[in-house]
Design a protein around this motif. Structure first.
Motif, PDB file in Angstrom:
ATOM      1  N   ARG A  96       0.654  -1.256   0.014  1.00 46.11           N
ATOM      2  CA  ARG A  96      -0.417   0.276   0.385  1.00 46.11           C
ATOM      3  C   ARG A  96       1.011   1.384  -0.390  1.00 46.11           C
ATOM      4  NH1 ARG A  96      -5.291  -0.720   1.374  1.00 46.11           N
ATOM      5  NH2 ARG A  96      -5.853  -3.064   2.424  1.00 46.11           N
ATOM      6  N   VAL A  97       0.265   2.435  -0.917  1.00 45.81           N
ATOM      7  CA  VAL A  97       0.564   3.258  -0.650  1.00 45.81           C
ATOM      8  C   VAL A  97      -0.297   4.330  -0.141  1.00 45.81           C
ATOM      9  CG1 VAL A  97       2.622   3.228  -1.764  1.00 45.81           C
ATOM     10  CG2 VAL A  97       0.620   4.662  -2.710  1.00 45.81           C
ATOM     11  N   GLY A  98       0.170   5.654   0.831  1.00 44.74           N
ATOM     12  CA  GLY A  98      -0.754   6.806   1.261  1.00 44.74           C
ATOM     13  C   GLY A  98      -0.508   7.760   1.044  1.00 44.74           C
ATOM     14  N   PHE A  99      -1.686   8.699   0.460  1.00 49.95           N
ATOM     15  CA  PHE A  99      -1.333  10.533   0.525  1.00 49.95           C
ATOM     16  C   PHE A  99      -2.912  10.621   1.172  1.00 49.95           C
ATOM     17  CE2 PHE A  99       0.668   7.894  -2.930  1.00 49.95           C
ATOM     18  CZ  PHE A  99       1.837   8.990  -3.802  1.00 49.95           C
ATOM     19  N   GLU A 100      -2.359  12.230   0.991  1.00 45.88           N
ATOM     20  CA  GLU A 100      -3.488  12.816   1.751  1.00 45.88           C
ATOM     21  C   GLU A 100      -2.944  14.135   1.064  1.00 45.88           C
ATOM     22  OE1 GLU A 100      -4.311  14.000   5.334  1.00 45.88           O
ATOM     23  OE2 GLU A 100      -2.251  13.271   6.233  1.00 45.88           O
ATOM     24  N   GLY A 101      -4.168  15.165   0.710  1.00 45.59           N
ATOM     25  CA  GLY A 101      -4.539  16.409   0.297  1.00 45.59           C
ATOM     26  C   GLY A 101      -5.872  17.140  -0.163  1.00 45.59           C
ATOM     27  N   SER A 102      -5.366  18.022  -0.454  1.00 47.02           N
ATOM     28  CA  SER A 102      -6.606  18.974  -0.835  1.00 47.02           C
ATOM     29  C   SER A 102      -6.333  19.744  -2.020  1.00 47.02           C
ATOM     30  CB  SER A 102      -6.983  20.085   0.843  1.00 47.02           C
ATOM     31  OG  SER A 102      -5.831  21.217   1.120  1.00 47.02           O
ATOM     32  N   ALA A 103      -7.521  20.184  -2.066  1.00 48.59           N
ATOM     33  CA  ALA A 103      -7.450  21.347  -3.571  1.00 48.59           C
ATOM     34  C   ALA A 103      -8.922  22.641  -3.218  1.00 48.59           C
ATOM     35  CB  ALA A 103      -7.770  21.118  -4.701  1.00 48.59           C
ATOM     36  N   ASP A 104      -8.887  24.572  -3.129  1.00 47.94           N
ATOM     37  CA  ASP A 104      -9.568  24.959  -2.692  1.00 47.94           C
ATOM     38  C   ASP A 104     -10.236  25.327  -4.638  1.00 47.94           C
ATOM     39  OD1 ASP A 104      -9.583  25.125  -0.559  1.00 47.94           O
ATOM     40  OD2 ASP A 104      -8.365  26.435   0.110  1.00 47.94           O
ATOM     41  N   ILE A 105     -11.882  25.248  -4.666  1.00 48.23           N
ATOM     42  CA  ILE A 105     -12.512  25.212  -5.874  1.00 48.23           C
ATOM     43  C   ILE A 105     -13.531  26.304  -5.291  1.00 48.23           C
ATOM     44  CG2 ILE A 105     -11.706  22.730  -6.444  1.00 48.23           C
ATOM     45  CD1 ILE A 105     -14.726  22.471  -7.168  1.00 48.23           C
ATOM     46  N   LEU A 106     -13.866  27.335  -6.582  1.00 49.73           N
ATOM     47  CA  LEU A 106     -14.926  27.717  -7.062  1.00 49.73           C
ATOM     48  C   LEU A 106     -15.935  27.045  -7.203  1.00 49.73           C
ATOM     49  CD1 LEU A 106     -14.137  31.297  -7.209  1.00 49.73           C
ATOM     50  CD2 LEU A 106     -14.255  30.428  -5.481  1.00 49.73           C
ATOM     51  N   ARG A 107     -17.293  26.109  -6.857  1.00 46.48           N
ATOM     52  CA  ARG A 107     -17.973  26.046  -7.078  1.00 46.48           C
ATOM     53  C   ARG A 107     -18.182  26.243  -8.916  1.00 46.48           C
ATOM     54  NH1 ARG A 107     -23.233  26.777  -5.853  1.00 46.48           N
ATOM     55  NH2 ARG A 107     -23.432  28.466  -3.564  1.00 46.48           N
ATOM     56  N   SER A 108     -18.835  27.659  -8.618  1.00 44.00           N
ATOM     57  CA  SER A 108     -19.820  28.450  -9.616  1.00 44.00           C
ATOM     58  C   SER A 108     -18.894  27.881 -10.694  1.00 44.00           C
ATOM     59  CB  SER A 108     -19.607  30.313  -9.091  1.00 44.00           C
ATOM     60  OG  SER A 108     -18.601  30.059  -9.207  1.00 44.00           O
ATOM     61  N   ASP A 109     -17.497  27.727 -10.428  1.00 37.60           N
ATOM     62  CA  ASP A 109     -16.976  27.515 -11.641  1.00 37.60           C
ATOM     63  C   ASP A 109     -16.735  26.045 -13.300  1.00 37.60           C
ATOM     64  OD1 ASP A 109     -15.988  30.148 -11.514  1.00 37.60           O
ATOM     65  OD2 ASP A 109     -13.773  28.661 -10.474  1.00 37.60           O
ATOM     66  N   TRP A 110     -17.853  25.323 -12.188  1.00 35.96           N
ATOM     67  CA  TRP A 110     -17.847  24.401 -11.932  1.00 35.96           C
ATOM     68  C   TRP A 110     -20.241  24.593 -12.437  1.00 35.96           C
ATOM     69  CZ3 TRP A 110     -13.663  24.292 -10.758  1.00 35.96           C
ATOM     70  CH2 TRP A 110     -12.907  23.566 -10.836  1.00 35.96           C
ATOM     71  N   GLY A 111     -20.557  25.162 -12.424  1.00 36.91           N
ATOM     72  CA  GLY A 111     -21.595  25.305 -12.862  1.00 36.91           C
ATOM     73  C   GLY A 111     -22.801  25.385 -12.040  1.00 36.91           C
ATOM     74  N   LEU A 112     -21.908  24.764 -10.531  1.00 35.56           N
ATOM     75  CA  LEU A 112     -23.005  25.015  -9.338  1.00 35.56           C
ATOM     76  C   LEU A 112     -22.807  26.204  -9.102  1.00 35.56           C
ATOM     77  CD1 LEU A 112     -20.347  21.626  -8.100  1.00 35.56           C
ATOM     78  CD2 LEU A 112     -23.163  21.992  -9.192  1.00 35.56           C
ATOM     79  N   THR A 113     -24.283  26.489  -9.425  1.00 42.53           N
ATOM     80  CA  THR A 113     -24.766  28.012  -8.954  1.00 42.53           C
ATOM     81  C   THR A 113     -25.586  28.172  -7.977  1.00 42.53           C
ATOM     82  OG1 THR A 113     -26.004  28.632 -10.825  1.00 42.53           O
ATOM     83  CG2 THR A 113     -23.492  28.846 -10.905  1.00 42.53           C
TER      84      THR A 113
END
Length: 206
Positions: free
Chosen positions: A157-174
Motif C-alpha cells: 500500500r501507499v498513502g496520500f492526503e491532500g486538498s484543493a480549493d475550488i469555486l463551485r460556480s466555475d463548474w456550474g454549481l450556482t
C-alpha cells in the motif's frame, strides 16, 4: 523519506545519469484505490457562520507511480455523485438534484491528471482535469505522501492526503439563497479533501 528522490550526483561526471534510490524505485507500479480505506470529501461554509462537511462513499481510481521520476506518475478517479453523504438525508437529496449536481443526468465526477511534480520533501502536486456535470476545468491538488507498507494480507500500500480549493460556480454549481442578515446560504468556495490508500497491482506473471 520522499517518494520520489534521486541520490546526489554532485561528484559524478556530468554525463552520468543520476541513480534512483532502490527502495523508492520499488514503489513504481500501478495502484488501485481502496474505497474502504480512502475518503474523498468536501467542506463548505453554510449560512456564513459554520461549515458543512460531506463525503462521497463510492469512488474508484488508479494511480500509476514512477519511483524514479514523478513526472511520469498519473492518477484517474471516478466519483459516484449519488453517494454524497453530509449526514442529513434532505440535504443530500438537494445536492443530487438539478439545483446542484443533477446526479441523474451526470452521475460521475471525474479527475484525469495531466501533470505530476515533487514540491520538496514529502510534498507533491498533481494537476489535471476535473469534470463536474458537463464542465471540465483544470485543478491542482497538493498532496503529502504518507508512506508505504505491506498490510497483514500481503498487500503493498501507499498513502496520500491532500486538498484543493475550488469555486463551485466555475463548474456550474450556482444555486444559492440570500440571507435576511446579508450574505448567502452556501459559499462559493469549497475545499476538496483527499485521504487515499491504494493497493499495488501484482506484476504480470507474479
Amino acid at each position: 523519506m520522499a517518494l520520489f528522490n534521486r541520490k546526489s550526483t554532485a561528484t559524478a561526471p556530468a554525463a552520468e545519469a543520476p541513480t534512483a534510490d532502490p527502495a523508492l524505485a520499488a514503489l513504481t507500479g500501478t495502484y488501485t484505490l481502496d474505497p474502504a480505506h480512502s475518503s474523498i470529501g468536501f467542506t463548505v461554509r453554510h449560512a456564513m457562520v459554520t461549515n458543512v462537511r460531506g463525503s462521497f462513499g463510492e469512488h474508484e481510481g488508479t494511480l500509476v507511480l514512477d519511483g524514479t521520476d514523478p513526472a511520469n506518475s498519473s492518477a484517474s478517479i471516478d466519483v459516484k455523485i449519488a453517494s454524497v453523504d453530509t449526514g442529513i438525508a434532505d440535504r443530500d437529496g438537494h445536492l443530487v438534484s438539478g439545483d446542484f449536481f443533477d446526479a441523474e443526468k451526470f452521475p460521475l465526477m471525474t479527475f484525469r491528471s495531466t501533470k505530476a511534480e515533487q514540491l520538496g520533501g514529502e510534498a507533491y502536486r498533481i494537476t489535471g482535469d476535473l469534470t463536474i456535470k458537463d464542465v471540465t476545468r483544470p485543478l491542482s491538488i497538493d498532496l503529502e505522501f504518507n508512506g508505504s507498507a505491506t498490510d497483514v494480507y500481503g498487500n503493498e500500500r501507499v498513502g496520500f492526503e491532500g486538498s484543493a480549493d475550488i469555486l463551485r460556480s466555475d463548474w456550474g454549481l450556482t444555486w444559492n439563497a440570500a440571507l435576511e442578515t446579508g450574505g448567502v446560504m452556501v459559499s462559493d468556495k469549497v475545499k476538496l479533501t483527499f485521504d487515499i490508500s491504494a493497493i499495488k497491482a501484482a506484476a504480470p506473471g507474479a
